[in-house]
Scaffold this active site. Sequence first.
Site, PDB file in Angstrom:
ATOM      1  N   ASP A   8       4.458   7.222 -37.182  1.00  0.00           N
ATOM      2  CA  ASP A   8       3.423   7.855 -37.976  1.00  0.00           C
ATOM      3  C   ASP A   8       2.408   8.409 -36.968  1.00  0.00           C
ATOM      4  OD1 ASP A   8       1.704   8.431 -40.204  1.00  0.00           O
ATOM      5  OD2 ASP A   8       0.525   6.674 -39.632  1.00  0.00           O
ATOM      6  N   ASP A  10      -1.343   9.701 -37.848  1.00  0.00           N
ATOM      7  CA  ASP A  10      -2.734   9.324 -38.120  1.00  0.00           C
ATOM      8  C   ASP A  10      -2.879   7.808 -38.137  1.00  0.00           C
ATOM      9  OD1 ASP A  10      -3.393  12.037 -38.547  1.00  0.00           O
ATOM     10  OD2 ASP A  10      -2.774  11.924 -40.629  1.00  0.00           O
ATOM     11  N   GLY A  45      -2.423   7.089 -45.424  1.00  0.00           N
ATOM     12  CA  GLY A  45      -0.983   7.373 -45.355  1.00  0.00           C
ATOM     13  C   GLY A  45      -0.411   8.187 -46.504  1.00  0.00           C
ATOM     14  N   SER A 113       1.197  14.465 -43.041  1.00  0.00           N
ATOM     15  CA  SER A 113       0.188  15.520 -42.867  1.00  0.00           C
ATOM     16  C   SER A 113       0.787  16.895 -42.621  1.00  0.00           C
ATOM     17  CB  SER A 113      -0.730  15.162 -41.699  1.00  0.00           C
ATOM     18  OG  SER A 113      -1.636  16.226 -41.475  1.00  0.00           O
ATOM     19  N   ARG A 114       0.163  17.883 -43.237  1.00  0.00           N
ATOM     20  CA  ARG A 114       0.543  19.276 -42.983  1.00  0.00           C
ATOM     21  C   ARG A 114      -0.207  19.814 -41.765  1.00  0.00           C
ATOM     22  NH1 ARG A 114       2.007  21.959 -48.852  1.00  0.00           N
ATOM     23  NH2 ARG A 114       3.729  20.529 -49.186  1.00  0.00           N
TER      24      ARG A 114
END
Length: 214
Positions: A8, A10, A45, A113-114
Amino acid sequence: MLKGFIFDLDGVITDTAEYHYLAWKRLADNQGIPFSREDNEQLRGVSRRESLRRLLKGREIEEATAQVWMEQKNAYYQSFLVGMTPNDLLPGAREFLEAARAAGIKVGLASASRNAQTVLDGLQISALFDILGDGYAVINTKPAVDLFVWVAGGLKLTVTECVVFEDAEAGIDGALLAGMKCVGIGPAERVGKAHLICAGLHEITVERVLALEI
Ligand code: BG6
Ligand code: MG
């Protein structure tokens, strides 16, 4: 055999989790919606749309308004990303990624996330990943298994050959549901379901993670 590490972004590699909070907080303050750090834990998340749904806590808004608010939040968030540099890597992140690659482990990113590519560019670590799974890769993001399975497939690995590194309960739920091993980063109240818990990548070694297989 464990052959792939899926990270992941972030809250694991960089502390953008704080920027997401500050951006939602600004939107909530503008709209007079109470929103605390504690509330923010429920957003960790999950996708932008699901985050807005949780922030609204049952308040109803028009779809057009939802779109405008999500765009506003994203603009606030992106304003934090402008100044990102390798100094924003969390302790041990680069070293751990490099050690994994040196050990012949395939490395993937699985972020809802984009903005993930922008963040990787700022941190200057894109080259350390064999595949990038972001908010554009699948429709059903965490806690669904889809993103993790998509990344494992991209790495040409089965789910049982992969370990996921996650700071969010939604991500840990998805990784476990996918049948993957999971390293939880953060307090036990949040990541307690993971196979191994630590405060950050600086605290663990590739060997210790590979031992999860046993
Ligand atoms: C995740 C974050 O990585 O991405 C969430 O943990 C965020 O907080 C989600 O909502 C979607 O991010 P973005 O950048 O597409 O709004
Ligand atoms: Mg995270």
